[in-house]
Design an enzyme around this catalytic site. Sequence first.
Site, PDB file in Angstrom:
ATOM      1  N   LYS A  20      -6.121  -9.784  -5.677  1.00 40.43           N
ATOM      2  CA  LYS A  20      -7.130 -10.106  -4.658  1.00 40.43           C
ATOM      3  C   LYS A  20      -8.357  -9.212  -4.837  1.00 40.43           C
ATOM      4  O   LYS A  20      -8.220  -8.021  -5.094  1.00 40.43           O
ATOM      5  CB  LYS A  20      -6.482  -9.844  -3.295  1.00 40.43           C
ATOM      6  CG  LYS A  20      -7.320 -10.128  -2.097  1.00 40.43           C
ATOM      7  CD  LYS A  20      -6.613  -9.635  -0.832  1.00 40.43           C
ATOM      8  CE  LYS A  20      -6.681  -8.123  -0.703  1.00 40.43           C
ATOM      9  NZ  LYS A  20      -6.246  -7.597   0.601  1.00 40.43           N
ATOM     10  N   LYS A  56       0.812  -1.224   0.000  1.00 36.28           N
ATOM     11  CA  LYS A  56       0.000   0.000   0.000  1.00 36.28           C
ATOM     12  C   LYS A  56       0.842   1.269   0.000  1.00 36.28           C
ATOM     13  O   LYS A  56       0.339   2.335  -0.353  1.00 36.28           O
ATOM     14  CB  LYS A  56      -0.956   0.017   1.210  1.00 36.28           C
ATOM     15  CG  LYS A  56      -2.085  -0.986   1.088  1.00 36.28           C
ATOM     16  CD  LYS A  56      -3.237  -0.612   2.007  1.00 36.28           C
ATOM     17  CE  LYS A  56      -4.411  -1.546   1.866  1.00 36.28           C
ATOM     18  NZ  LYS A  56      -5.495  -1.238   2.804  1.00 36.28           N
ATOM     19  N   LYS A  98     -11.929  -3.970  -1.671  1.00 39.90           N
ATOM     20  CA  LYS A  98     -12.849  -2.837  -1.679  1.00 39.90           C
ATOM     21  C   LYS A  98     -12.218  -1.626  -2.342  1.00 39.90           C
ATOM     22  O   LYS A  98     -12.913  -0.744  -2.805  1.00 39.90           O
ATOM     23  CB  LYS A  98     -13.213  -2.456  -0.240  1.00 39.90           C
ATOM     24  CG  LYS A  98     -13.917  -3.524   0.541  1.00 39.90           C
ATOM     25  CD  LYS A  98     -14.497  -2.901   1.807  1.00 39.90           C
ATOM     26  CE  LYS A  98     -14.960  -3.930   2.796  1.00 39.90           C
ATOM     27  NZ  LYS A  98     -13.993  -4.071   3.916  1.00 39.90           N
TER      28      LYS A  98
HETATM   29  P1  AMP Z   1     -11.314  -6.034   4.872  1.00 41.19           P
HETATM   30  O1  AMP Z   1     -12.275  -5.823   3.742  1.00 41.19           O
HETATM   31  O2  AMP Z   1      -9.906  -5.818   4.451  1.00 41.19           O
HETATM   32  O3  AMP Z   1     -11.696  -5.314   6.113  1.00 41.19           O
HETATM   33  O4  AMP Z   1     -11.402  -7.583   5.237  1.00 41.19           O
HETATM   34  C1  AMP Z   1     -12.357  -8.164   6.107  1.00 41.19           C
HETATM   35  C2  AMP Z   1     -12.162  -9.664   6.131  1.00 41.19           C
HETATM   36  O5  AMP Z   1     -12.402 -10.205   4.811  1.00 41.19           O
HETATM   37  C3  AMP Z   1     -10.745 -10.101   6.511  1.00 41.19           C
HETATM   38  O6  AMP Z   1     -10.812 -11.267   7.301  1.00 41.19           O
HETATM   39  C4  AMP Z   1     -10.102 -10.383   5.176  1.00 41.19           C
HETATM   40  O7  AMP Z   1      -9.050 -11.331   5.280  1.00 41.19           O
HETATM   41  C5  AMP Z   1     -11.269 -10.948   4.380  1.00 41.19           C
HETATM   42  N1  AMP Z   1     -11.084 -10.710   2.946  1.00 41.19           N
HETATM   43  C6  AMP Z   1     -10.945  -9.492   2.340  1.00 41.19           C
HETATM   44  N2  AMP Z   1     -10.781  -9.645   1.008  1.00 41.19           N
HETATM   45  C7  AMP Z   1     -10.814 -10.982   0.759  1.00 41.19           C
HETATM   46  C8  AMP Z   1     -10.691 -11.770  -0.428  1.00 41.19           C
HETATM   47  N3  AMP Z   1     -10.518 -11.225  -1.628  1.00 41.19           N
HETATM   48  N4  AMP Z   1     -10.779 -13.127  -0.293  1.00 41.19           N
HETATM   49  C9  AMP Z   1     -10.963 -13.691   0.926  1.00 41.19           C
HETATM   50  N5  AMP Z   1     -11.072 -13.003   2.075  1.00 41.19           N
HETATM   51  C10 AMP Z   1     -10.999 -11.655   2.004  1.00 41.19           C
END
Ligand code: AMP
Length: 329
Positions: free
Chosen positions: A196, A114, A199
């Site tokens: 990946k 990042k 968001k």
């Molecule tokens: P975040 O959106 O970064 O707050 O992620 C929230 C949860 O979703 C965390 O446990 C991440 O590891 C999981 N997560 C986010 N993006 C992915 C993805 N592309 N595949 C699987 N898990 C994800």
Amino acid sequence: MSNKPRVFSGIQPSGEPHLGNYVGAIRNWVDDQERYDNFFCVVDQHAITVPYDPQQLRSSVRQLAAVLIACGIDPERSVLFVQSHVPEHTELAWLLTCSTPLGWLQRMTQFKDKSTGQGESVGSGLLTYPTLMAADILLYQAAIVPVGDDQKQHVELARDIAGRFNNLYGESFVVPEPVIRQVGARVMGLDDPTRKMSKSEDGQFHAVGLLDEPKMIQKKFSRAVTDSQTDIVFDPERPGVTNLLTIYQALSGETSEVIEARFAGKGYGDLKKNLAELVIETLAPIRQRYEELTADPSTLDELLAAGVERARPIAESTMDHVRQVMGLR
Ligand code: AMP
Ligand code: TRP
């Protein structure tokens, strides 16, 4: 007090929650809700480590909390709350920052990714973010942290931070364990299966939002990037088709053999169409519950206020101890 093992996990209100969040994290939280003593947190203070719009953040917090409930997080069985409503998170984060070596933070791959290209103008919150995440987990003495693959390194850092603190000041924290499901721990972008699903990616066809309309879901899958081959098999060398099959596997609960047999002799069009149907079917009740829940904003406010009431005493009791052993009281 529950005698079930304690779980803590968090999710950032930084944009629309997507299928990667659902498959990698939320559905696992929901599935295991009965087995554990659960704390789920909308981590708004993590979302401000990158440039953001305050108005947008306020509404994203509410949207995400409602989506989590709509996905099946039961606010009676699990403690669901917003990070900034419990001020102990930032207090503990600072105290932990003071015993965390700079090198541990600079090593984090997410920080490296990042911060690339930003030089010294990169926000220092992006660097210290894992100490805030460690504080989230350690405040509640959580033993288990269910996350997607991308957060494994941060949970391991939280373990190191807990271990170091326990050495310096005496046994204070439970050392947490990351728990990562095998299938769907890393869902990839539909527009680029080497990245990946996230968001923060812009492309309109990158992520499937948990509140997307069925037509949009169909369109996104129909445009999903695959390759020029024809057979439909799990193959790490072919990330596009493997990502689609993985989503199918996570949502259907079928084995890879059964899925490969189902699509033997069929084309990518069939796979995309069937997968879109499965995703639409999975998300339909979630959208509906979301609509019901958000029809009356006061319901959500009450649920979140009740969450803080349950979270705060635990956070306070950990902080009482921490302040004592650190000589701050
Ligand atoms: P975040 O959106 O970064 O707050 O992620 C929230 C949860 O979703 C965390 O446990 C991440 O590891 C999981 N997560 C986010 N993006 C992915 C993805 N592309 N595949 C699987 N898990 C994800
Ligand atoms: N950093 C995590 C993410 O981006 C979210 C998070 C914050 C978290 N605090 C946490 C996850 C504590 C697990 C436990 O996905």
